[in-house]
Design a protein around this motif. Structure first.
Motif, PDB file in Angstrom:
ATOM      1  N   HIS A   1       0.827  -1.209   0.000  1.00  0.00           N
ATOM      2  CA  HIS A   1       0.000   0.000   0.000  1.00  0.00           C
ATOM      3  C   HIS A   1       0.859   1.254   0.000  1.00  0.00           C
ATOM      4  N   PHE A   2       1.989   1.215   0.702  1.00  0.00           N
ATOM      5  CA  PHE A   2       2.870   2.379   0.747  1.00  0.00           C
ATOM      6  C   PHE A   2       3.532   2.615  -0.610  1.00  0.00           C
ATOM      7  N   ALA A   3       4.052   1.545  -1.214  1.00  0.00           N
ATOM      8  CA  ALA A   3       4.695   1.677  -2.525  1.00  0.00           C
ATOM      9  C   ALA A   3       3.682   2.074  -3.594  1.00  0.00           C
ATOM     10  N   LEU A   4       2.476   1.531  -3.522  1.00  0.00           N
ATOM     11  CA  LEU A   4       1.445   1.872  -4.500  1.00  0.00           C
ATOM     12  C   LEU A   4       1.034   3.338  -4.382  1.00  0.00           C
ATOM     13  N   TYR A   5       1.002   3.843  -3.174  1.00  0.00           N
ATOM     14  CA  TYR A   5       0.652   5.263  -2.998  1.00  0.00           C
ATOM     15  C   TYR A   5       1.733   6.166  -3.589  1.00  0.00           C
ATOM     16  N   LYS A   6       2.998   5.813  -3.396  1.00  0.00           N
ATOM     17  CA  LYS A   6       4.087   6.603  -3.954  1.00  0.00           C
ATOM     18  C   LYS A   6       4.031   6.602  -5.478  1.00  0.00           C
TER      19      LYS A   6
END
Length: 394
Positions: A99-104
């Motif tokens: 979720h963190f990488a996808l948001y970036k």
């Protein structure tokens, strides 16, 4: 779909075997320092998000800070092909921090049950939603899309794999929200000199995050695929699943996240049983086990004094029960040759038999046949057994 053994989809251990462990061992002091430093930074970022008012600049600062805290690097080689008309982004599941990488990469948020400060939740790529049921979650996602400019990210595998063999079977309900979705193929890599797997079977989210902080960096690579449209969610889910698997060089499978949960349970049970066996094989356990067995051998010998000790011991190692071993001997299940020399045994006083009679009977054992001696010994043993346990009508 190919029939794939479910155990091929997961790594039971996070670490490699053989000489490759040496590099991890040498790196460990550096990794521990990194973990402590990153934990301190993550704590400070959490406090900032809790104390300062929510704003875009704070979210951007938190996002960059957590990039270092988690050691995450995002690469997007084909950013220009994203279709902004698709509000639902569908990706495969490779780690607990997708979720963190996808948001970036996409500025899209992933549904979550965690109630975090708004700035912190958005910096981590999370959006709190009601996930008490599938229907409630779908309604929340639709409401979110109608009131926000951000897109929503869904990972219909709902479980991580080792990303080497196949994907878990996609669930179809995320494709009922809209008829158009943007597939994204997600890969994750770590330095070859620190070959620690991103996740392992039955691992917890916090252990996975710990190893993110331990390794120097983790690279997420995104590949945007062609937008898929279909009003039939069952058809759409299979098309997207196949496209993502093909892009990653993987296969599709019939195994679902429920199958993964069952497999995890079996592995946990096997590990527990192995630990118990190892504890039993320890020196102290062997001594205790030997003392207990010898105590049971003496109990059986008190009832069946003519049975050799090695015969009793052999059966007790199988049954682990005094009464069952005695019954096996009396019923003829355990065969043996009576010991040639026996000490005269005084029967219980309740039999009201003179001791001389017993001595006389024992003195005649040598002249009787083997079958007669065996029958007589079993009869006397049965009487002693009945008397010892207070049995009646036997």
């Amino acid at each position: 779909m190919s029939q794939i053994d479910i155990q091929d989809l997961f790594d039971k251990s996070r670490f490699p075997s053989g000489w490759r462990l040496l590099s991890i061992f040498l790196y460990t002091p550096v990794g521990i320092v990194l973990v402590l430093l990153r934990l301190l930074i993550a704590l400070q970022l959490w406090l900032l998000a809790s104390l300062l008012p929510d704003c875009n600049s704070l979210r951007a600062f938190l996002n960059h800070g957590f990039s270092f805290a988690f050691g995450i690097v995002v690469k997007i080689p084909e950013r220009e092909v994203i279709d902004k008309q698709s509000r639902i982004i569908v990706a495969n599941n490779v780690s607990v921090l997708d979720h963190f990488a996808l948001y970036k990469a996409t500025q899209a948020l992933t549904p979550s049950v965690w109630e975090l400060p708004a700035a912190l939740g958005n910096a981590l790529g999370l959006q709190m939603m009601d996930m008490s049921s599938k229907e409630a979650l779908i309604a929340n996602i639709k409401q979110f899309l109608s009131t926000s400019k951000c897109n929503a990210v869904l990972q219909p595998e709902f479980g991580t794999t080792n990303s080497r063999v196949a994907l878990l079977k996609f669930n179809s309900w995320p494709f009922t929200i809209e008829a158009s979705v943007q597939p994204v193929a997600l890969k994750v890599q770590r330095p070859e000199f620190i070959p620690i797997c991103v996740t392992s079977l039955a691992s917890t989210w916090w252990t996975d995050v710990f190893w993110f902080m331990f390794v120097p960096y983790t690279v997420f690579t995104f590949k945007y695929l062609k937008v898929k449209k279909n009003t039939d969610s069952e058809v759409l889910v299979r098309e997207v699943e196949k496209d993502i698997a093909t892009s990653l060089g993987l296969r599709t499978s019939s195994h679902t996240v429920s199958d993964k949960a069952e497999f995890e349970k079996r592995c946990i049970i096997e590990k527990t049983q192995n630990r118990r066996l190892n504890r039993r094989s320890s020196p102290n356990s062997q001594v205790i086990h030997s003392i207990e067995i010898q105590r049971m051998v003496r109990q059986v010998s008190e009832v069946l004094p003519l049975v050799p000790h090695n015969v009793i011991l052999r059966d007790l190692l199988k049954t682990r029960n005094v009464d069952i071993t005695i019954a096996n001997i009396l019923d003829g299940i355990v065969t043996y040759t009576p010991e040639s020399t026996q000490t005269p045994v005084t029967p219980p006083l309740s039999f009201n038999q003179p001791q001389t009679g017993t001595v006389k009977d024992n003195s005649n054992l040598g002249s009787s046949s083997f079958q007669e001696r065996k029958a007589k010994m079993i009869r006397e043993a049965r009487e002693r057994y009945i008397q010892k346990h207070g049995l009646k009508n036997c």
